[in-house]
Structures are given as C-alpha cells and as structure tokens.
Design an enzyme around this catalytic site. Structure first.
Site, PDB file in Angstrom:
ATOM      1  N   LYS A   1       0.817  -1.225   0.000  1.00 22.62           N
ATOM      2  CA  LYS A   1       0.000   0.000   0.000  1.00 22.62           C
ATOM      3  C   LYS A   1       0.845   1.267   0.000  1.00 22.62           C
ATOM      4  CE  LYS A   1      -4.438  -1.766   1.281  1.00 22.62           C
ATOM      5  NZ  LYS A   1      -5.504  -1.929   2.256  1.00 22.62           N
TER       6      LYS A   1
ATOM      7  N   ARG B   1      -4.318  -9.886   4.380  1.00 21.36           N
ATOM      8  CA  ARG B   1      -4.663  -9.829   2.953  1.00 21.36           C
ATOM      9  C   ARG B   1      -3.409  -9.415   2.192  1.00 21.36           C
ATOM     10  NH1 ARG B   1      -6.231  -6.096  -0.800  1.00 21.36           N
ATOM     11  NH2 ARG B   1      -7.833  -6.708  -2.295  1.00 21.36           N
TER      12      ARG B   1
HETATM   13  C1  7PJ Z   1      -8.383  -4.001   1.328  1.00 20.77           C
HETATM   14  C2  7PJ Z   1      -9.447  -4.657   0.740  1.00 20.77           C
HETATM   15  C3  7PJ Z   1      -8.207  -4.087   2.749  1.00 20.77           C
HETATM   16  C4  7PJ Z   1     -10.166  -5.480   2.773  1.00 20.77           C
HETATM   17  C5  7PJ Z   1      -8.335  -3.620  -0.768  1.00 20.77           C
HETATM   18  C6  7PJ Z   1      -5.233  -2.598  -2.148  1.00 20.77           C
HETATM   19  C7  7PJ Z   1      -6.535  -1.935  -2.120  1.00 20.77           C
HETATM   20  N1  7PJ Z   1     -10.340  -5.402   1.453  1.00 20.77           N
HETATM   21  N2  7PJ Z   1      -9.411  -4.403  -0.583  1.00 20.77           N
HETATM   22  N3  7PJ Z   1      -9.139  -4.846   3.412  1.00 20.77           N
HETATM   23  N4  7PJ Z   1      -7.680  -3.367   0.356  1.00 20.77           N
HETATM   24  N5  7PJ Z   1     -11.031  -6.189   3.513  1.00 20.77           N
HETATM   25  O1  7PJ Z   1      -5.094  -3.811  -2.062  1.00 20.77           O
HETATM   26  O2  7PJ Z   1      -4.237  -1.824  -2.261  1.00 20.77           O
HETATM   27  O3  7PJ Z   1      -7.309  -3.524   3.375  1.00 20.77           O
HETATM   28  S1  7PJ Z   1      -7.931  -3.008  -2.356  1.00 20.77           S
END
Ligand code: 7PJ
Length: 266
Positions: free
Chosen positions: A207, A241
């Site tokens: 990120k 994640r």
């Molecule tokens: C997240 C997400 C997160 C959850 C993305 C990226 C942005 N879903 N979807 N938590 N981030 N639950 O991966 O840079 O932090 S998309």
C-alpha cells in the site's frame, strides 16, 4: 488471504477467456503458495480510480468464481461494494462478502444478502469512498473512531439485518480515507480491535503509505509489507490480505512460532 484482481489493466483488455484463465491460474498458484482464503475483486479501489459498472464487474468476476469454486477447498471472498455483485458471487460459489463500502453503506440490501446466504462478512472501515477518500482524511482519534464504527456496525448487523457476530470479520481498512499518520497509528493500536473477539483482518500489502514513509515504489514494498504483517499478527490479527502469499505465509508462520512461545513464558 490472497488477492486475485480481475481487472483489464492487470491482464488483457476485456472480460474474455484469457482474462478469466489468467485469474484462475493466479488463484490456484496462491492456494499452492499457502493462501487459506481467496479474495476476488473486479473493481480497482485505488484512490482516484474510476468506478466500474455492475455489468462489467459481473462479467469480470463471475466466470472466475464459477471456474475456481469446484477446484479449491479454501473459501472464496468477493471484494465488492455492490450488492448485486455479492449476490451473484455467492450463487457462483463464493462464501464471504468483503464489503469495502461497509462504512458508507446506506441501504440494507447487502446485509440481507449476507444474512440470507449465511455468508461470512468482512466489515471494513473507510472514511469516504475510493474516488475522493484520500483528499482530506480527518479524525480526532483514529483508533477510537474506527473502534466506534465496529461497535455500531456489529450491533446494527445483528439487530437490523439478522447477521450474527459469528459471521463477521472486522478490518480497520488501512489506506481507506487515512493519512500515513492515521495508518501507522491504527497499526500501532491494533490490539484494541481484538476486544470484539472477532477475527481481525489487516490489508497492508504494497500500500501507498509504505511508499510515503520509505520512498519505495510499488514493486519494492514487500519487506515493509512483511514487517507490518508480522507486527499485526503479534497484536492479534488473524487474516493478512496480501498479493505475496508465499513470502507472507513464511513470515507469519515464523512470527507465530516465536510469539506462541513468548506467551508461554509470561
Ligand atoms: C483491502 C481490501 C483491505 C479489505 C483492498 C489494495 C486496495 N479489502 N481491498 N481490506 N484493500 N477487507 O489492495 O491496495 O485492506 S484493495
């Protein structure tokens, strides 16, 4: 949780055979690398990204879920803000709704779908929505405010939509309407979020706050992503994640082996 993006810019340029095949192959590789959940998303949520219409989002993700579901034992989550996409994804074989618009959701349709399907539900905090959320994020006390959001939302899910706590995962939404300072403060205060006794998900992988702190471009953020993951697990995170499953599994397994022994001696 391994990230599977089904967006034209990551593969080819239409919701076609090759795009679907590439996403399925990538997902299978993530499972082989040790992913225990697959998160399928068809809309970029990067700050400033243009929203995708429902028809296009369905065209991207549904064929991937249909192909993948019979081949994998791990649960599939659908990363979406649209109730229509969540519903179709659950019908196609997903079992978790990753609701990245949980914080700004005004109608109940998403929660009803989750309740009816007895699906898992990831309630992620965000301030604002992706196109403009990074313009002026502001909090008096970011950890308290995110915690207040979880309290309120868990109550509403149960009382207004009949979604029991047991179906819910909480996520502070790193990078969603947060400055660098907010993101670091949330990660430092992560332990606070274990008090709901729900699985805690953290998404830090590659990120931009990492780039802001360290000046690393997006291809060179793995070491810092792993540092965040290891510290998050130490403070009670249950789900990380990530785009880099193999490296993250290795880092987290090592951290767990050491942390578990630490608890024994205290
Ligand atoms: C997240 C997400 C997160 C959850 C993305 C990226 C942005 N879903 N979807 N938590 N981030 N639950 O991966 O840079 O932090 S998309």
């Amino acid at each position: 949780m391994g990230v599977v993006n089904v967006t034209p810019d990551s593969f080819s340029d239409g919701g076609n055979f090759f795009e679907t095949e590439a996403a399925v192959a990538h997902a299978l590789k993530l499972v082989a690398d040790g992913a225990e959940i697959l998160d399928i998303g068809g809309e970029s949520t990067r700050p400033g990204a243009t929203p995708v219409g429902e028809e296009e989002e369905l065209r991207r993700v549904i064929p991937v879920i249909e192909k993948l579901a019979p081949q994998v034992k791990v649960p599939i989550s659908i990363d979406t803000s649209k109730p229509g996409v969540a519903l179709a994804a659950l019908a196609a074989g997903a079992s978790i709704v990753n609701d990245i618009a949980a914080a700004t959701r005004a109608d109940f349709s998403m929660w009803k779908i989750v309740a009816d399907h007895r699906a898992g539900y990831i309630v992620m905090h965000a301030q604002g929505s992706p196109p403009a959320m990074q313009e002026k994020p502001a909090y008096r006390d970011v950890v308290r405010e995110v915690g207040g959001f979880f309290s309120g939302r868990l109550g509403r899910l149960l009382n207004e939509a009949g979604v029991p706590m047991e179906q819910v995962v909480i996520d502070p939404g790193i990078g969603f309407g947060k400055t660098l300072e907010h993101n670091l403060t949330l990660l430092a205060g992560l332990k606070t979020f274990t008090k709901w006794r729900r699985p805690l998900l953290v998404g830090v992988s590659r990120k931009s706050f990492i780039g802001q702190l360290l000046g690393a471009d997006v291809e060179n953020r793995l070491p810092a992503s792993l540092a965040c993951a290891v510290l998050a697990v130490g403070d009670g995170a249950n789900i990380i994640r990530t785009h880099d499953v193999a490296a993250t599994v290795q880092a987290v397994r090592m951290a767990e082996a050491i942390y578990s022994r630490k608890k024994n001696v205290d």
